[in-house]
Design a protein around this motif. Structure first.
Motif, mmCIF file in Angstrom:
data_model
loop_
_atom_site.group_PDB
_atom_site.id
_atom_site.type_symbol
_atom_site.label_atom_id
_atom_site.label_comp_id
_atom_site.label_asym_id
_atom_site.label_seq_id
_atom_site.Cartn_x
_atom_site.Cartn_y
_atom_site.Cartn_z
ATOM 1 N N LYS A 1 7.646 4.719 -4.052
ATOM 2 C CA LYS A 1 8.977 4.665 -4.645
ATOM 3 C C LYS A 1 9.299 3.222 -5.022
ATOM 4 C CE LYS A 1 13.663 6.193 -3.871
ATOM 5 N NZ LYS A 1 14.752 6.246 -2.933
ATOM 6 N N ILE A 2 10.007 3.057 -6.133
ATOM 7 C CA ILE A 2 10.446 1.708 -6.500
ATOM 8 C C ILE A 2 11.618 1.314 -5.629
ATOM 9 C CG2 ILE A 2 11.573 0.345 -8.293
ATOM 10 C CD1 ILE A 2 9.946 1.929 -10.330
ATOM 11 N N LEU B 1 14.019 -2.153 -4.079
ATOM 12 C CA LEU B 1 14.391 -3.546 -3.934
ATOM 13 C C LEU B 1 13.816 -4.027 -2.597
ATOM 14 C CD1 LEU B 1 16.356 -5.307 -5.685
ATOM 15 C CD2 LEU B 1 18.175 -4.623 -4.103
ATOM 16 N N GLY B 2 13.434 -5.291 -2.494
ATOM 17 C CA GLY B 2 12.937 -5.822 -1.231
ATOM 18 C C GLY B 2 13.853 -5.477 -0.072
ATOM 19 N N ASN B 3 15.160 -5.622 -0.293
ATOM 20 C CA ASN B 3 16.112 -5.329 0.774
ATOM 21 C C ASN B 3 16.111 -3.853 1.162
ATOM 22 O OD1 ASN B 3 16.954 -7.922 1.182
ATOM 23 N ND2 ASN B 3 18.752 -7.777 -0.139
ATOM 24 N N GLU B 4 15.959 -2.976 0.170
ATOM 25 C CA GLU B 4 15.869 -1.543 0.480
ATOM 26 C C GLU B 4 14.600 -1.240 1.269
ATOM 27 O OE1 GLU B 4 18.160 0.061 -3.573
ATOM 28 O OE2 GLU B 4 15.981 -0.058 -3.522
ATOM 29 N N ALA B 5 13.548 -2.000 0.960
ATOM 30 C CA ALA B 5 12.274 -1.802 1.654
ATOM 31 C C ALA B 5 12.378 -2.246 3.116
ATOM 32 C CB ALA B 5 11.157 -2.562 0.941
ATOM 33 N N VAL B 6 13.156 -3.295 3.377
ATOM 34 C CA VAL B 6 13.407 -3.718 4.755
ATOM 35 C C VAL B 6 14.098 -2.576 5.510
ATOM 36 C CG1 VAL B 6 14.802 -5.242 6.212
ATOM 37 C CG2 VAL B 6 13.511 -6.196 4.294
ATOM 38 N N ALA B 7 15.120 -1.996 4.876
ATOM 39 C CA ALA B 7 15.850 -0.883 5.499
ATOM 40 C C ALA B 7 14.898 0.281 5.780
ATOM 41 C CB ALA B 7 17.002 -0.426 4.595
ATOM 42 N N ARG B 8 14.025 0.559 4.820
ATOM 43 C CA ARG B 8 13.054 1.640 4.982
ATOM 44 C C ARG B 8 12.119 1.348 6.174
ATOM 45 N NH1 ARG B 8 11.697 7.023 3.733
ATOM 46 N NH2 ARG B 8 9.628 7.191 4.642
ATOM 47 N N GLY B 9 11.674 0.104 6.269
ATOM 48 C CA GLY B 9 10.783 -0.282 7.371
ATOM 49 C C GLY B 9 11.442 -0.070 8.720
ATOM 50 N N ALA B 10 12.736 -0.422 8.803
ATOM 51 C CA ALA B 10 13.464 -0.241 10.055
ATOM 52 C C ALA B 10 13.583 1.247 10.394
ATOM 53 C CB ALA B 10 14.855 -0.871 9.942
ATOM 54 N N TYR B 11 13.855 2.035 9.373
ATOM 55 C CA TYR B 11 13.957 3.498 9.564
ATOM 56 C C TYR B 11 12.631 4.068 10.051
ATOM 57 C CZ TYR B 11 13.687 8.361 7.933
ATOM 58 O OH TYR B 11 13.466 9.700 7.838
ATOM 59 N N GLU B 12 11.548 3.632 9.413
ATOM 60 C CA GLU B 12 10.232 4.152 9.807
ATOM 61 C C GLU B 12 9.867 3.746 11.229
ATOM 62 O OE1 GLU B 12 7.317 2.975 6.927
ATOM 63 O OE2 GLU B 12 8.154 4.231 5.346
ATOM 64 N N ALA B 13 10.397 2.601 11.672
ATOM 65 C CA ALA B 13 10.072 2.105 13.015
ATOM 66 C C ALA B 13 10.923 2.759 14.102
ATOM 67 C CB ALA B 13 10.259 0.592 13.060
ATOM 68 N N GLY C 1 9.663 -3.362 -6.490
ATOM 69 C CA GLY C 1 8.261 -3.052 -6.640
ATOM 70 C C GLY C 1 7.982 -1.690 -6.033
ATOM 71 N N ALA C 2 6.758 -1.203 -6.245
ATOM 72 C CA ALA C 2 6.389 0.099 -5.705
ATOM 73 C C ALA C 2 6.174 -0.044 -4.197
ATOM 74 C CB ALA C 2 5.123 0.597 -6.381
ATOM 75 N N VAL C 3 6.818 0.817 -3.445
ATOM 76 C CA VAL C 3 6.729 0.777 -1.984
ATOM 77 C C VAL C 3 6.155 2.098 -1.488
ATOM 78 C CG1 VAL C 3 8.117 0.709 0.139
ATOM 79 C CG2 VAL C 3 8.637 -0.853 -1.743
ATOM 80 N N ASN C 4 5.179 2.017 -0.574
ATOM 81 C CA ASN C 4 4.604 3.230 0.016
ATOM 82 C C ASN C 4 5.520 3.735 1.117
ATOM 83 O OD1 ASN C 4 2.176 3.066 -1.514
ATOM 84 N ND2 ASN C 4 1.521 1.411 -0.157
ATOM 85 N N LEU C 5 5.829 5.011 1.078
ATOM 86 C CA LEU C 5 6.689 5.567 2.118
ATOM 87 C C LEU C 5 5.821 6.230 3.184
ATOM 88 C CD1 LEU C 5 9.483 7.144 -0.118
ATOM 89 C CD2 LEU C 5 9.220 4.795 0.666
#
Lengths: 202, 518
Positions: free
Chosen positions: B4-5, B7-19, B169-173
């Motif tokens: 998924k495309i 924003l870096g900040n959205e990707a940080v949020a995603r990382g926290a969710y995944e953790a 950028g493209a982020v792997n979920l």
């Protein structure tokens, strides 16, 4: 830049013109086509009434989210002065697409600075790959000045290798649902208006 | 794996969710704001909140961690200054649930009062720091940071910069881990930092530092990409991407864990390349470290210490590329487009009056700081969040009561709650007479209308108690508190004149909703 399969596009305008959303839609189109893609934008204080730009790059592998100066294949400017401001990013054979619009900065409105009057003729004389487009009619037809970003994409789309359907899909994925139809209409109108005749509009 | 495309900040949020993060807190500040906004919008299982300021946010996150939850604080670089008091001692207490502090630096000062390089905090507070170079790494590193935090009993800082935070950028979920509370155990020797406990904890910190250094060597966060050995470049964060772009043949030591740095990897790299460079934004952090190991890289002698890097700056420095372009430049002067107050902005009315009365203005951080620029040119000091009222006190102490009649302090509603209350107490306590204007536009406007304690709404969108600024000012000891609509210009001007003349402290609450707020 050494890579040749890379496409570098810069959108330039002012706060409120929807520059960032245009970039987001292009990114979606490129991603759906299987490219790696990166983008860079500026938020916050710089956004309040200031110049806004957005760099989009796509290719096999994209490292830098910023286009190098002299590296842009396309610059899509939403108004005159922002087009000039970005010129040092344009490749020698890159294309400059400019909306025929002057958005006067606060300091010009206050009489403290002047907005240059000859930008259009200067661009025609000095930038060989420039295209000036009229967006007023289309925006009037769809009854929304907020569709400017989509209208600019409609012109750009004629140059890029993606088919029209993939643009429409990306618009559907990206804009708010209640504006999808209006935006698709705006895209379609500018796409058709400029198809095959962009280069002779100079 | 789904892409998924982001924003870096959205990707940080995603990382926290995944953790499996369960609690997240912060205070808005460019370029970090979208981290918590994204958590609140997309991952409703995480209890996300705006706190009055970054220190409170970090304390909330520390509490959540000690209580057994994985928790994340998010703030901009100068926000970590506010939270630094907690940070340095949290280094001693360590964590229970994984604790991650996301810090967003702003090289180029796009939307900040300085360009401080917060890598120094990691070294000073002896905390591990990860430094992602793309949105995808922002997700990965944030996710990993929680594991590192629990494995080594350390809070972990994830440092991003503007070009990582605000690039997409493209982020792997990946599949999220299940959020799970760890048991809470009373452990005063770990969580109550009296000197007798702090001293042994300091020993623990140093022991962990050694283990983390080993981790830094072997975890893969720091890695060598061998290529031609004639040129070797050590680089980190967004600079890595520029190096990959303009020096495709060079060998690279990519630093993803910027503290502690991997001595062995650095030596192995330096010993095996001819020309050695360090390409990093802001301070010579990695460069100085490499020099201390006995090497002589070329770094800040060719890479600027001020401002952000760009691909062309790196290209010029390493490849001696001559800047130049075949496209001619426009001959004339272009009008500037400095950021400005919006048409109809309530602050505009206020600053017209302050300008007309020719007052000195001690300013603060927010949209209204733009009043320093024409056409208002009506702000004369401004440093950081909440500084204006304290400086106002200093003005009076230095130049006396008559001088302060020609001076006001202005501060926004959110900024006042952030760090304006203590200096207002100081103003009253130390017998000053100054006037403070709270520019209450009912939002943290500059960063995009985030809520705060005086708006009566939370980050999660719930109604809550609305902090009453008038009562608060009175409780600080200010007897003269006036609430005025600045659009009523005549009244506003009259009130300002009356209050600056008053022989006691006063607060004017200039109340009008931000023009952009629905």
């Amino acid at each position: 830049m050494v890579k040749h399969d890379m496409t570098n596009i810069i959108f330039a305008g002012v706060g409120g013109q929807g520059v960032l959303l245009a970039g987001k839609i292009l990114m979606q189109v490129a991603l759906d086509a299987g490219y790696d893609v990166k983008e860079s934008e500026v938020h916050g204080m710089a956004q309040r009434g200031g110049s806004v730009d957005c760099h989009v790059r796509y290719g096999d592998t994209v490292y830098s989210p910023l286009v190098e100066k002299g590296g842009a294949d396309y610059i899509v400017a939403f108004e005159y002065v922002e087009a000039i401001r970005k010129l040092d990013y344009l490749k020698e054979d890159g294309k400059l697409i400019v909306n025929r619009l002057a958005v006067k900065p606060v300091l010009v409105e206050a009489g403290l600075e002047e907005y240059p009057q000859d930008v259009e003729s200067w661009i025609k004389e000095n930038v060989k790959n420039s295209v000036l487009i009229d967006t007023k009619d289309v925006l009037k037809e769809v009854k929304s000045s907020r569709a400017l970003n989509i209208v600019m994409l409609g012109a750009l789309a004629n140059y890029l290798a993606f088919d029209k359907e993939s643009w429409e899909e990306a618009i559907k994925k990206t804009v708010k649902e209640k504006f999808v139809e209006m935006n698709l209409n705006a895209f379609d109108r500018m796409f058709k208006k400029t198809a095959g005749q962009l280069d002779i509009m100079v | 794996m789904h892409k998924k495309i982001m924003l870096g900040n959205e990707a940080v949020a995603r990382g926290a969710y995944e953790a499996g993060c369960m609690v997240a807190a912060g205070y808005p500040g460019t370029p970090s704001t979208e981290i918590l906004e994204s958590v609140a919008a997309n991952y409703r299982g995480i209890k996300a909140q705006w706190s009055p300021n970054e220190k409170v946010a970090l304390d909330v996150v520390a509490g959540a961690s000690v209580a057994g939850a994985r928790a994340m604080a998010a703030m901009k670089h100068v926000g970590l200054n506010v939270a630094a008091d907690s940070l340095f001692t949290l280094s001693y207490t360590g964590v229970n649930g994984g604790m991650v502090i996301v810090n967003a630096d702003d090289p180029g000062a796009w939307s900040s009062q300085n360009e401080q390089d917060n890598r120094h905090y990691a070294r000073a507070a002896k905390l591990p720091m990860l430094d992602p170079s793309s949105p995808e790494e922002a997700r990965q590193f944030t996710r990993m940071a929680f594991d590192i935090s629990e494995q080594f009993d350390r809070p972990v800082i994830v440092r991003i910069t503007t070009r990582v935070a605000h690039s997409q950028g493209a982020v792997n979920l990946e599949e999220p881990k299940k959020a799970k509370l760890k048991p809470f155990e009373r452990n005063p020797k770990k969580y109550v930092m009296i000197p007798a406990h702090a001293r042994p904890r300091h020993l623990f910190v140093e022991e962990q530092a050694k283990k983390l250094k080993e981790y830094s060597e072997t975890s893969g966060l720091n890695r060598i990409e061998w290529n031609s050995r004639s040129t070797g470049i050590i680089t980190n964060g967004i600079a890595y991407q520029y190096v990959k772009e303009v020096c495709p043949d060079a060998s690279i030591l990519k630093i993803g864990m910027v503290w502690p740095l991997p001595d062995k990897l650095i030596c192995e790299f330096c010993n095996n390349v001819d020309e050695l460079y360090v390409v990093e934004e802001l301070d010579p952090f990695i460069e100085d470290y490499t020099r201390a190991l006995g090497y002589k890289p070329r770094g800040k002698e060719i890479i600027p210490i001020c401002g952000e890097l760009t691909p062309e700056i790196v290209d010029m420095a390493i490849n001696q590329k001559v800047p130049g372009n075949k496209i001619p430049s426009y001959y004339g002067k272009l009008p500037g487009r400095p950021p400005a107050l919006c048409k109809g902005c309530p602050h505009g009315y206020v600053f017209n009056v302050l300008k007309k009365l020719d007052l000195n203005v001690n300013g603060d951080i927010g949209c209204y700081t733009l009043a320093v620029l024409p056409p208002y040119s009506a702000m004369h000091t401004q440093t950081c969040m909440g500084a204006g009222i304290g400086m106002h006190v200093g003005f009076e102490k230095a130049r006396g009561e008559d001088f302060i009649k020609k001076t006001v302090a202005v501060i926004g509603d959110s900024t006042f709650v952030h760090s304006g209350i203590a200096p207002l107490i100081d103003l009253v306590y130390n017998k000053c007479h100054g006037t403070v204007i709270i520019l209450d536009n009912r939002a943290t406007a500059m960063t995009g209308h985030q809520d705060h304690p005086a708006t009566g709404r939370t980050l999660m969108g719930e109604e809550t108690h609305e902090l009453d600024l008038e009562l608060l000012a009175k409780a600080c000891g200010v007897r003269r508190v006036r609430k005025v609509d600045p659009k009523d210009v005549e009244t506003f001007e009259r009130v300002v004149k009356e209050e600056i003349e008053a022989k006691e402290p006063s607060v004017i609450i200039s109340l009008r909703k931000c023009i952009l707020k629905r």
